[in-house]
Design an enzyme around this catalytic site. Structure first.
Site, PDB file in Angstrom:
ATOM      1  N   GLU A 223       0.873  -1.173   0.000  1.00 23.55           N
ATOM      2  CA  GLU A 223       0.000   0.000   0.000  1.00 23.55           C
ATOM      3  C   GLU A 223       0.908   1.220   0.000  1.00 23.55           C
ATOM      4  OE1 GLU A 223      -2.968  -0.340  -0.609  1.00 23.55           O
ATOM      5  OE2 GLU A 223      -3.239  -2.466  -0.139  1.00 23.55           O
ATOM      6  N   CYS A 257      -1.740   9.170   2.616  1.00 23.00           N
ATOM      7  CA  CYS A 257      -1.410   8.642   1.287  1.00 23.00           C
ATOM      8  C   CYS A 257      -2.520   8.903   0.278  1.00 23.00           C
ATOM      9  CB  CYS A 257      -1.104   7.149   1.369  1.00 23.00           C
ATOM     10  SG  CYS A 257      -2.461   6.164   2.062  1.00 23.00           S
TER      11      CYS A 257
END
Length: 482
Positions: A223, A257
């Site tokens: 991720e 993110c």
């Protein structure tokens, strides 16, 4: 003389813990539903009972992070994920029926997928949302029946130390274990023979993790991040869109993110958008330096990095709008607080348009047609998140059909990640694989194919055993045709 610990001294205790967990996993055998639910409940109890301590530790690590931000982004979201897995687990562990082809299905044959835990899962977490990034994948991993080792970021040491202590209160090391340490521990951790490894963090580090895992053929979920774009349509309320975008960008000072990185705004509405951004900041963060709601940049190194983007843009002649209502002096790097800045129409070769911002900067790109935006986005690495604001349904579907991103939220920021029933993951540079909910359960499970033969020996009946005869030719001819 170097004081750097040797690789053997770092990796040996990690390998011992891994072996302890693997032995415990094998002794346990089939992991009962009640056991999995109990582990989920202990995680929930840990978060609920120690939320004040957790907020204080995260605040100390950041040098200024609102407890409300930690409650919302770390504790509330983690408890929600754990409860979602708990609610659906009984259904998930039943497995799935699959179709058996003709004629085997006519004679009692059955097929199913049996989901079983992989064994020991490694979780490597980042500093930006230091608690949720432990519990979100952990919920899926223990729901799937696994043992887990966790390596938190060394940039949030107080939070990591607290998590290590709390997990030892609520779990045996053979169930879930927190491993602390610096980069050398992270490197050793990624080289262990896990049954699955998930890493959340920078793309550059993700490549190193994947390389280390490849030595053991350990399956990985990465991720990562990237530059998440926003397209503001010429349809709808520009003030409303600016409010949501700035509120989303301001969350955690842009250190997410999935935070918006650059925003396309119709050229004809650029000034209205910028004005609306300023108005929103005036309401949300009227002051910066002593505002408990405003989150600091994590440390001085990242302060210098983000400030460097701003300085470079100014020196290059770009328009830079500081959203600093009280016009405060934020130059004290020891406090590492930076007001949100808009960099308007930056050149593509500026660092702010090359690197993932991961801080309080939003690049603004004026545009004339939506296809300009799509061409720009599609020529770059796939983003982890993408956002569209507008009321034009045809345009919205055009954007969704002609872009690739890990996930999308329409008319808001980051809300797709708050939905536990949606998979979370990136594409290419922004990640490999996904987790959350049933997709997470499957990621951390082995999907074992189980075929049960029926009550007739079809191979013998059909003549498909040697010696072969014309009967086989006739049967194949019937099946192999257009």
């Amino acid at each position: 003389m170097s004081t750097q610990p040797s690789l053997d001294s770092v990796i040996e205790p990690l390998q011992q813990t891994l072996q302890t967990q693997r032995d415990a996993f094998l002794r346990e055998g089939e992991v009962a539903l009640e056991t999995r639910v109990d582990r989920l409940n202990r995680c929930i109890a840990m978060l609920v009972d120690h939320q004040k301590e957790i907020c204080a530790a995260v605040d100390e690590d950041f040098g200024g992070r609102s407890r409300h931000v930690t409650l919302m982004t770390d504790i509330f979201t983690s408890v929600g994920s754990l409860k979602f897995v708990r609610k659906n687990l009984k259904k998930w562990i039943k497995g799935e029926k699959r179709k058996v082809p003709v004629p085997m299905n006519l004679f009692g044959a059955k097929a199913r997928v049996h989901y079983q835990p992989k064994g020991v899962i490694g979780i490597m977490t980042p500093w930006n949302v230091p608690v949720n990034m432990i519990f979100s994948p952990l919920a899926d991993a223990i729901g799937a029946g696994n043992r887990v080792m966790i390596k938190p970021s060394e940039f949030t040491p107080k939070t990591a130390e607290l998590m290590q202590r709390l997990f030892r209160e609520y779990f045996e090391d053979s169930e879930i274990c927190i491993v602390t340490g610096g980069a050398e521990v992270g490197a050793a951790f990624s080289s262990l023979r896990f049954d699955h490894l998930i890493f959340t963090g920078a793309t550059s580090i993700g490549k190193l993790v994947m390389k280390a895992a490849a030595e053991n053929l350990t399956p990985v979920t990465l991720e990562l991040g990237g530059k998440s774009p926003v397209i503001v349509s010429d349809s709808g309320n520009i003030e409303e869109y600016a409010e949501k975008i700035i509120a989303g960008k301001g969350m955690n000072a842009g250190q997410l993110c999935i935070s918006p990185d650059y925003c396309f705004v119709p050229a004809s509405r650029l000034e209205a958008f910028i004005t609306a951004c300023k108005n929103t900041i005036n309401e949300l963060y009227p002051t910066i330096n002593d505002n408990p709601d405003f989150v600091s940049v994590i440390n001085e190194r990242h302060f210098d990095r983000v400030k460097g983007y701003i300085d470079e843009a100014r020196e290059a002649g770009a328009r830079v709008e500081a959203l600093n209502p009280a016009n405060e002096d934020w130059s004290d790097r020891s406090r590492h607080r930076i007001p949100l800045h808009l960099i308007v129409d930056p050149a593509d070769d500026l660092t702010c348009m090359q690197d993932e911002i991961f801080g309080p900067i939003l690049n603004i790109k004026p545009y004339r047609t939506v296809d300009e935006c799509l061409n720009f986005i599609n020529q770059r690495p796939r983003p982890l998140a993408m956002y569209y604001f507008g009321t034009d349904k045809i345009e919205r579907e055009h954007v969704l059909a002609n872009s690739i991103a890990g996930g999308v939220t329409v008319n808001d920021i980051a809300m797709h990640v708050s939905c536990d029933d949606l998979p979370f993951g990136g594409v290419g540079n922004s990640g490999i694989g996904n987790y959350r909910g049933f997709e997470g359960f499957r990621t951390f499970s082995h999907a074992k194919a189980v075929y049960q033969q029926g009550f007739v020996n079809l191979a013998k009946l059909a003549g498909t055993l040697p010696p072969y005869s014309e009967k086989v030719d006739n049967m194949m001819a019937q099946q192999i045709k257009k």
